[in-house]
Design a protein around this motif. Structure first.
Motif, PDB file in Angstrom:
ATOM      1  N   LEU A  29       0.859  -1.109   0.039  1.00 38.16           N
ATOM      2  CA  LEU A  29      -0.090   0.044   0.228  1.00 38.16           C
ATOM      3  C   LEU A  29       1.042   1.115   0.007  1.00 38.16           C
ATOM      4  O   LEU A  29       0.412   2.063  -0.292  1.00 38.16           O
ATOM      5  N   ALA A  30       1.550   1.678   0.499  1.00 44.00           N
ATOM      6  CA  ALA A  30       2.936   2.054   0.715  1.00 44.00           C
ATOM      7  C   ALA A  30       3.432   2.817  -0.833  1.00 44.00           C
ATOM      8  O   ALA A  30       3.216   4.327  -1.306  1.00 44.00           O
ATOM      9  N   GLN A  31       2.963   1.958  -1.460  1.00 41.52           N
ATOM     10  CA  GLN A  31       3.506   2.400  -2.874  1.00 41.52           C
ATOM     11  C   GLN A  31       2.313   2.750  -4.347  1.00 41.52           C
ATOM     12  O   GLN A  31       2.025   2.563  -5.460  1.00 41.52           O
ATOM     13  N   PHE A  32       0.788   2.447  -3.099  1.00 44.11           N
ATOM     14  CA  PHE A  32      -0.396   2.625  -3.773  1.00 44.11           C
ATOM     15  C   PHE A  32      -0.929   2.454  -5.384  1.00 44.11           C
ATOM     16  O   PHE A  32      -0.747   2.824  -6.175  1.00 44.11           O
ATOM     17  N   GLN A  33      -0.183   0.970  -5.313  1.00 41.44           N
ATOM     18  CA  GLN A  33      -0.313   0.425  -6.529  1.00 41.44           C
ATOM     19  C   GLN A  33      -1.850  -0.132  -6.626  1.00 41.44           C
ATOM     20  O   GLN A  33      -2.918  -0.228  -5.663  1.00 41.44           O
ATOM     21  N   GLY A  34      -2.249   0.028  -8.133  1.00 39.69           N
ATOM     22  CA  GLY A  34      -4.115  -0.538  -7.994  1.00 39.69           C
ATOM     23  C   GLY A  34      -4.151   0.295  -9.383  1.00 39.69           C
ATOM     24  O   GLY A  34      -3.829   1.383  -9.963  1.00 39.69           O
ATOM     25  N   ASN A  35      -5.660   0.235  -8.816  1.00 33.56           N
ATOM     26  CA  ASN A  35      -5.861   0.696 -10.931  1.00 33.56           C
ATOM     27  C   ASN A  35      -7.129   1.531 -10.165  1.00 33.56           C
ATOM     28  O   ASN A  35      -8.045   1.392  -8.968  1.00 33.56           O
ATOM     29  N   LEU A  36      -7.758   2.994 -10.490  1.00 29.94           N
ATOM     30  CA  LEU A  36      -9.065   4.012 -10.318  1.00 29.94           C
ATOM     31  C   LEU A  36      -9.500   4.397 -11.516  1.00 29.94           C
ATOM     32  O   LEU A  36      -8.952   4.998 -12.704  1.00 29.94           O
ATOM     33  N   ASN A  37     -10.363   3.774 -11.334  1.00 30.04           N
ATOM     34  CA  ASN A  37     -11.634   4.365 -12.828  1.00 30.04           C
ATOM     35  C   ASN A  37     -12.649   5.799 -11.994  1.00 30.04           C
ATOM     36  O   ASN A  37     -12.995   6.083 -10.823  1.00 30.04           O
ATOM     37  N   ILE A  38     -12.143   6.692 -12.782  1.00 33.02           N
ATOM     38  CA  ILE A  38     -11.998   8.047 -12.815  1.00 33.02           C
ATOM     39  C   ILE A  38     -12.948   8.817 -13.845  1.00 33.02           C
ATOM     40  O   ILE A  38     -12.410   8.757 -14.996  1.00 33.02           O
ATOM     41  N   GLY A  39     -14.299   9.296 -13.649  1.00 34.22           N
ATOM     42  CA  GLY A  39     -14.908   9.895 -14.615  1.00 34.22           C
ATOM     43  C   GLY A  39     -14.752  11.758 -14.578  1.00 34.22           C
ATOM     44  O   GLY A  39     -15.036  11.718 -13.836  1.00 34.22           O
ATOM     45  N   ILE A  40     -14.245  12.094 -15.121  1.00 36.51           N
ATOM     46  CA  ILE A  40     -14.041  13.855 -14.687  1.00 36.51           C
ATOM     47  C   ILE A  40     -14.842  14.671 -16.083  1.00 36.51           C
ATOM     48  O   ILE A  40     -14.892  14.696 -17.649  1.00 36.51           O
ATOM     49  N   ALA A  41     -15.196  15.255 -16.174  1.00 40.36           N
ATOM     50  CA  ALA A  41     -16.760  16.741 -16.866  1.00 40.36           C
ATOM     51  C   ALA A  41     -14.940  17.101 -17.668  1.00 40.36           C
ATOM     52  O   ALA A  41     -14.225  17.669 -16.942  1.00 40.36           O
ATOM     53  N   GLU A  42     -15.176  17.644 -19.054  1.00 40.72           N
ATOM     54  CA  GLU A  42     -15.201  17.797 -19.660  1.00 40.72           C
ATOM     55  C   GLU A  42     -13.685  19.305 -19.414  1.00 40.72           C
ATOM     56  O   GLU A  42     -12.258  19.691 -19.438  1.00 40.72           O
ATOM     57  N   THR A  43     -14.801  20.146 -19.140  1.00 40.48           N
ATOM     58  CA  THR A  43     -13.948  21.479 -18.623  1.00 40.48           C
ATOM     59  C   THR A  43     -12.983  21.317 -17.031  1.00 40.48           C
ATOM     60  O   THR A  43     -11.785  22.127 -16.843  1.00 40.48           O
ATOM     61  N   GLN A  44     -13.984  20.264 -16.583  1.00 42.43           N
ATOM     62  CA  GLN A  44     -12.813  19.769 -15.536  1.00 42.43           C
ATOM     63  C   GLN A  44     -11.155  19.303 -15.909  1.00 42.43           C
ATOM     64  O   GLN A  44     -10.449  19.737 -15.037  1.00 42.43           O
ATOM     65  N   LEU A  45     -11.704  18.817 -16.937  1.00 43.56           N
ATOM     66  CA  LEU A  45     -10.035  17.484 -16.849  1.00 43.56           C
ATOM     67  C   LEU A  45      -9.836  18.522 -17.523  1.00 43.56           C
ATOM     68  O   LEU A  45      -8.148  18.530 -17.646  1.00 43.56           O
ATOM     69  N   CYS A  46     -10.434  19.088 -18.639  1.00 44.01           N
ATOM     70  CA  CYS A  46      -9.042  20.341 -19.368  1.00 44.01           C
ATOM     71  C   CYS A  46      -8.846  21.497 -18.681  1.00 44.01           C
ATOM     72  O   CYS A  46      -7.014  21.780 -19.156  1.00 44.01           O
ATOM     73  N   TYR A  47      -8.920  21.671 -18.068  1.00 43.05           N
ATOM     74  CA  TYR A  47      -8.748  23.313 -17.160  1.00 43.05           C
ATOM     75  C   TYR A  47      -8.465  23.774 -15.575  1.00 43.05           C
ATOM     76  O   TYR A  47      -7.457  24.394 -15.364  1.00 43.05           O
ATOM     77  N   LYS A  48      -8.802  22.940 -15.267  1.00 39.11           N
ATOM     78  CA  LYS A  48      -8.645  21.914 -13.472  1.00 39.11           C
ATOM     79  C   LYS A  48      -7.997  21.351 -13.054  1.00 39.11           C
ATOM     80  O   LYS A  48      -7.962  21.064 -12.006  1.00 39.11           O
ATOM     81  N   MET A  49      -7.687  19.758 -13.508  1.00 38.16           N
ATOM     82  CA  MET A  49      -7.623  18.409 -13.222  1.00 38.16           C
ATOM     83  C   MET A  49      -5.884  18.860 -13.572  1.00 38.16           C
ATOM     84  O   MET A  49      -5.835  17.336 -13.022  1.00 38.16           O
TER      85      MET A  49
END
Length: 294
Positions: free
Chosen positions: A85-105
């Motif tokens: 867990l110290a290495q934070f291994q694994g998958n993370l499924n995330i959906g993001i609104a496009e304006t947030q993805l482009c300009y905030k994330m």
């Protein structure tokens, strides 16, 4: 008891039918039917019954749902326990609104990659309604979306990221010919360039036009916010976007704001997950960065 039978049962409940569950799990429908038959045999209870053309949960099936969720959540926790867990291994499924993805994330995603280089981020640019729905049915681990879509009540846990004004913009040249979006009962010869119909800020502006009885020529429907801005800058039409998405163009004079009576219109961005979702170390790391760097 085979865990895949429990996962099949959970998927049928989430998807609403045997056929949709088979499609999602890449099984044949006969495999789905066999697995549920085996599960019913082990539990000595009928879990589904046919009403009309639909298979619906029996009372026993409904009572089983929280137990199955608990078991599968515990298995999920065990998988993380097996990792370092110290290495934070694994998958993370995330959906993001496009304006947030482009300009905030971008800064958040960069910081997350530095903190968890061995993690695998599965990112999707999505409509906010789809993000909400996939969080509710468990397809996504996390979503970054505009809570203005509503429809989730207390079923999602959300973390506020910011409240942003939404404005009508045009090129300086186009603004001279269509500067009045306040006077009601008007026909304006201009194109409205915006996301697809379920875009939350599109819905806000179209509702405003209906209330003011203002008609525009037609709508050009695109998915890419940078493409929308580029067309607006090149005198193709107008758009209604979060101010942060057009701030650079406003500052340099490529775009100007057109006044409306949509005074103090804002949208609220949140990071959210299902209320019953186990918060893995990866999820918590991403949430913490969203809140810290919002």
């Amino acid at each position: 008891m085979d865990l895949k039978y429990l996962n099949t049962f959970k998927t049928i409940v989430e998807e609403g039918s045997f056929s949709k569950a088979a499609e999602k799990l890449n099984y044949t429908q006969s495999t789905i039917t066999f697995q549920i038959g085996q599960l019913e045999q082990e539990l000595s209870s009928q879990l589904f019954e046919k009403i009309g053309r639909r298979m619906v949960l029996t009372k026993a099936g409904s009572q089983l749902v929280p137990y199955v969720n608990d078991v599968l959540t515990s298995v999920d926790r065990m998988r993380y326990f097996e990792n370092d867990l110290a290495q934070f291994q694994g998958n993370l499924n995330i959906g993001i609104a496009e304006t947030q993805l482009c300009y905030k994330m971008p800064d958040i995603l960069k910081a997350f990659h530095q903190q968890a280089p061995n993690a695998r981020l599965l990112l999707r640019s999505m409509n906010c309604y789809d993000i909400r729905d996939e969080l509710l049915n468990g397809t996504l681990d996390l979503g970054v979306f505009y809570e203005d879509v509503g429809g989730f009540g207390s079923n999602l846990t959300t973390y506020r990221l910011g409240e942003y004004p939404v404005i009508l913009v045009a090129s300086p040249e186009i603004s001279k010919d269509c500067s009045d979006f306040i006077t009601p009962d008007r026909n304006i010869s201009i194109s409205f360039i915006i996301n697809e119909a379920n875009c939350i800020f599109r819905q806000m502006f179209e509702q405003y036009l209906r209330e003011r009885s203002i008609m525009i020529d037609h709508t050009i429907e695109l998915w890419s916010i940078p493409t929308i801005k580029n067309l607006v800058k090149n005198n193709v039409g107008i758009s209604f976007l979060p101010k942060f998405a057009v701030q650079e163009e406003l500052d340099c004079g490529e775009l100007v704001e057109i006044p409306t009576d949509l005074v103090n219109t804002k949208i609220s961005a949140v990071c959210g997950h299902h209320k019953n979702k186990w918060i893995s170390p990866l999820m918590q790391a991403f949430i913490d960065l969203c809140v810290k760097l919002k």
